[in-house]
Scaffold this motif. Sequence first.
Motif, short mmCIF file in Angstrom:
data_model
loop_
_atom_site.label_atom_id
_atom_site.label_comp_id
_atom_site.label_asym_id
_atom_site.label_seq_id
_atom_site.Cartn_x
_atom_site.Cartn_y
_atom_site.Cartn_z
N ALA A 450 68.37 81.88 91.73
CA ALA A 450 67.99 80.65 92.44
C ALA A 450 68.39 80.76 93.90
CB ALA A 450 68.66 79.44 91.81
N CYS A 451 67.47 80.38 94.80
CA CYS A 451 67.79 80.38 96.22
C CYS A 451 68.36 79.04 96.68
CB CYS A 451 66.57 80.75 97.06
SG CYS A 451 65.14 79.69 96.79
N TRP A 452 68.17 78.00 95.85
CA TRP A 452 68.69 76.67 96.17
C TRP A 452 69.64 76.19 95.08
CZ3 TRP A 452 67.72 74.86 100.87
CH2 TRP A 452 66.54 75.20 101.52
N GLU A 453 70.57 75.38 95.49
CA GLU A 453 71.39 74.59 94.59
C GLU A 453 71.17 73.13 94.96
OE1 GLU A 453 76.11 73.81 93.48
OE2 GLU A 453 75.55 75.17 95.10
N ARG A 454 70.87 72.28 93.99
CA ARG A 454 70.60 70.89 94.35
C ARG A 454 71.51 69.94 93.57
NH1 ARG A 454 64.46 69.72 92.04
NH2 ARG A 454 64.94 69.59 89.81
N THR A 455 71.85 68.83 94.23
CA THR A 455 72.77 67.84 93.68
C THR A 455 72.13 66.47 93.80
OG1 THR A 455 74.64 69.19 94.44
CG2 THR A 455 75.11 66.91 93.78
N TYR A 456 72.11 65.71 92.70
CA TYR A 456 71.53 64.38 92.71
C TYR A 456 72.34 63.46 93.63
CZ TYR A 456 70.18 59.72 91.12
OH TYR A 456 69.75 58.41 91.07
N VAL A 457 71.63 62.68 94.47
CA VAL A 457 72.28 61.76 95.41
C VAL A 457 72.08 60.31 94.97
CG1 VAL A 457 72.37 60.96 97.80
CG2 VAL A 457 72.02 63.39 97.31
N ARG A 458 70.82 59.89 94.84
CA ARG A 458 70.55 58.50 94.48
C ARG A 458 69.09 58.35 94.11
NH1 ARG A 458 67.63 56.08 98.52
NH2 ARG A 458 67.79 57.00 100.61
N GLU A 459 68.78 57.18 93.58
CA GLU A 459 67.39 56.84 93.31
C GLU A 459 66.68 56.55 94.62
OE1 GLU A 459 65.70 54.17 89.84
OE2 GLU A 459 66.32 52.89 91.53
N TYR A 460 65.48 57.09 94.77
CA TYR A 460 64.67 56.87 95.98
C TYR A 460 63.60 55.82 95.71
CZ TYR A 460 62.17 58.11 100.30
OH TYR A 460 61.58 58.09 101.54
N LEU A 461 62.96 55.91 94.56
CA LEU A 461 61.97 54.92 94.12
C LEU A 461 62.16 54.73 92.62
CD1 LEU A 461 59.34 53.26 94.97
CD2 LEU A 461 58.08 55.17 93.95
N PRO A 462 62.38 53.50 92.14
CA PRO A 462 62.58 53.29 90.71
C PRO A 462 61.30 53.58 89.93
CG PRO A 462 62.38 51.20 91.85
CD PRO A 462 62.45 52.25 92.91
N PRO A 463 61.40 53.77 88.63
CA PRO A 463 60.20 54.01 87.82
C PRO A 463 59.14 52.94 88.09
CG PRO A 463 62.15 54.37 86.50
CD PRO A 463 62.63 53.82 87.82
N THR A 464 57.93 53.39 88.42
CA THR A 464 56.86 52.51 88.88
C THR A 464 55.60 52.80 88.09
OG1 THR A 464 57.82 52.50 91.11
CG2 THR A 464 55.54 51.81 90.91
N ARG A 465 54.87 51.75 87.73
CA ARG A 465 53.61 51.92 87.02
C ARG A 465 52.51 51.18 87.76
NH1 ARG A 465 52.49 47.41 83.61
NH2 ARG A 465 54.21 45.91 83.54
N LEU A 466 51.28 51.39 87.34
CA LEU A 466 50.15 50.73 87.97
C LEU A 466 50.11 49.26 87.57
CD1 LEU A 466 47.17 53.27 87.71
CD2 LEU A 466 48.30 52.45 89.78
N THR A 467 50.33 48.40 88.55
CA THR A 467 50.26 46.95 88.30
C THR A 467 49.47 46.26 89.37
OG1 THR A 467 52.32 46.60 89.53
CG2 THR A 467 52.51 46.92 87.13
N GLY A 468 48.78 47.04 90.19
CA GLY A 468 48.07 46.47 91.33
C GLY A 468 48.87 46.60 92.61
N THR A 469 50.18 46.60 92.50
CA THR A 469 51.06 46.76 93.65
C THR A 469 52.17 47.73 93.28
OG1 THR A 469 50.64 44.51 94.40
CG2 THR A 469 52.55 45.64 95.34
N VAL A 470 52.37 48.73 94.09
CA VAL A 470 53.41 49.72 93.85
C VAL A 470 54.56 49.47 94.80
CG1 VAL A 470 53.98 52.18 93.92
CG2 VAL A 470 51.80 51.44 92.97
N GLN A 471 55.77 49.59 94.30
CA GLN A 471 56.95 49.37 95.14
C GLN A 471 57.04 50.42 96.24
OE1 GLN A 471 60.66 48.40 92.99
NE2 GLN A 471 59.46 48.67 91.13
N ARG A 472 57.71 50.06 97.30
CA ARG A 472 57.94 51.00 98.40
C ARG A 472 59.38 51.49 98.33
NH1 ARG A 472 52.71 51.81 99.58
NH2 ARG A 472 51.63 49.81 99.73
N PRO A 473 59.65 52.73 98.79
CA PRO A 473 61.02 53.24 98.76
C PRO A 473 61.93 52.48 99.71
CG PRO A 473 59.59 54.75 99.96
CD PRO A 473 58.69 53.71 99.35
#
Length: 473
Positions: A450-473
């Motif tokens: 692996a050339c990268w090591e990655r570490t989780y920081v935080r949620e950027y956009l919560p789980p989103t589904r098609l409802t006519g309006t999608v949340q913004r980050p």
Amino acid sequence: MDWFTAPDYWLSRLVFQRALAGLYFVAFLAAALQFRALLGERGMLPVPRFVARVPFRRAPSLFHLHYSDRFFALCAGTGCAVAAALAAGLDSRLPLWGGMLLWLVPWLLYLSIVNVGQTWYGFGWESLLLEVGFLAVFLGNDEVAPPVVVLFLLRWVLFRVEFGAGLIKMRGDACWRKLTCLDHHHETQPMPGPLSWFFHHLPRPVHRVEAAANHVTQLVVPFLLFTPQPIATAAASLMIVTQLWLVLSGNFAWLNWITIVLAASALELPGDAPGLPTTPLWYEVTVLAVAALLLALSYHPVRNMISRSQIMNRSFDPLHLVNTYGAFGSVSRIRYEVVVEGTSDDVPRRDSEWREYEFKGKPGDPRRWPRLFAPYHLRLDWMMWFAALSPAYAGAWFGTMVERLLENDPATLRLLRRSPFPADSPPRFVRARLFRYQYTTWRELRATGACWERTYVREYLPPTRLTGTVQRP
């Protein structure tokens, strides 16, 4: 007027024109392949919505007169065809006025695209291509020797590109003055290349030399462009070597390549100049009038360049005739990446299977080695880097991108390397998470591949589904 032309630069002009036509081709090809998802009628930032609120005088473009996806494709395809014809030397087979008109076509078409391109076309090399492309119109063909005035203006552009970049660095991040920026830059740059990992792991004294050499090339060498030969050729050659170093170390679209092309116009290449006819008076008058206009328009870029509050990459006229440039006035110390994932579960749970979307150029899977894409420009990948710096960069388009992923939109999926979902089975939910990415060490690379090591920081956009309006980050 004997002083008007410089026959010894006929080969430099030839190299410059053919290489510039090649860059035009790459730019139009990128536009043709990416516009539907980015700017099309169902794009993330649709052109029709933009032209409805921005008047023609502020953003001159053919698309103010008419827009459809088919018309945009026609313009981009025409640009590719004309650029290929110019690269093949068609302008040299035409009368002087015909060659000039042929060079004017890609400039007008690309200006039309850039002026409606919004965020996707907000990069400094877009304006640089337009400024240089406009000068190419007046450089002439085999019927005349290269005009001295246009050659000078090309050096003036090169001077502003390099000197402006050098000033913004010295005024910006303290690490440039301490010669420590390259301890971080190869890891945190927008889109690393296949050799960036190795550049990052060079000894720190080498990074100091890199930074110091950059300052010399950008703050001292540009003045030598206006000295007699062979000093000017030596200065341009040093710039070319520096730009090739940058080509090896990262993916900066065509920024480095167009700088190399500009530097080539300052080279006095060996070779006997062919016999050329007398320069027509109308051509001399036209070139001098255009030169006077461009020098007058240089006031604002020069004022910006010498200002303590210097800004990078700004156009001061809607035709992008004379612009100000600069790059990496500040350097990030930490690399963040937005990782986009989807799931087929009807209700997202802690144990749901989240599958990752893979982008073409930006880091994703830690085991996937970066590829070389420049001079091709992956616009979405670049903007994903900005989105990781701050959600403010993503507010206008990120939500629409998520909508298109939830729809399995073919145009949007073509911008990606791979979608984890079949074409007939889109995800039910999409989310985005922010990770910190760091290069692995030599030992970790050998052990894991692996050339990268990655570490989780935080949620950027919560789980989103098609409802006519999608949340913004």
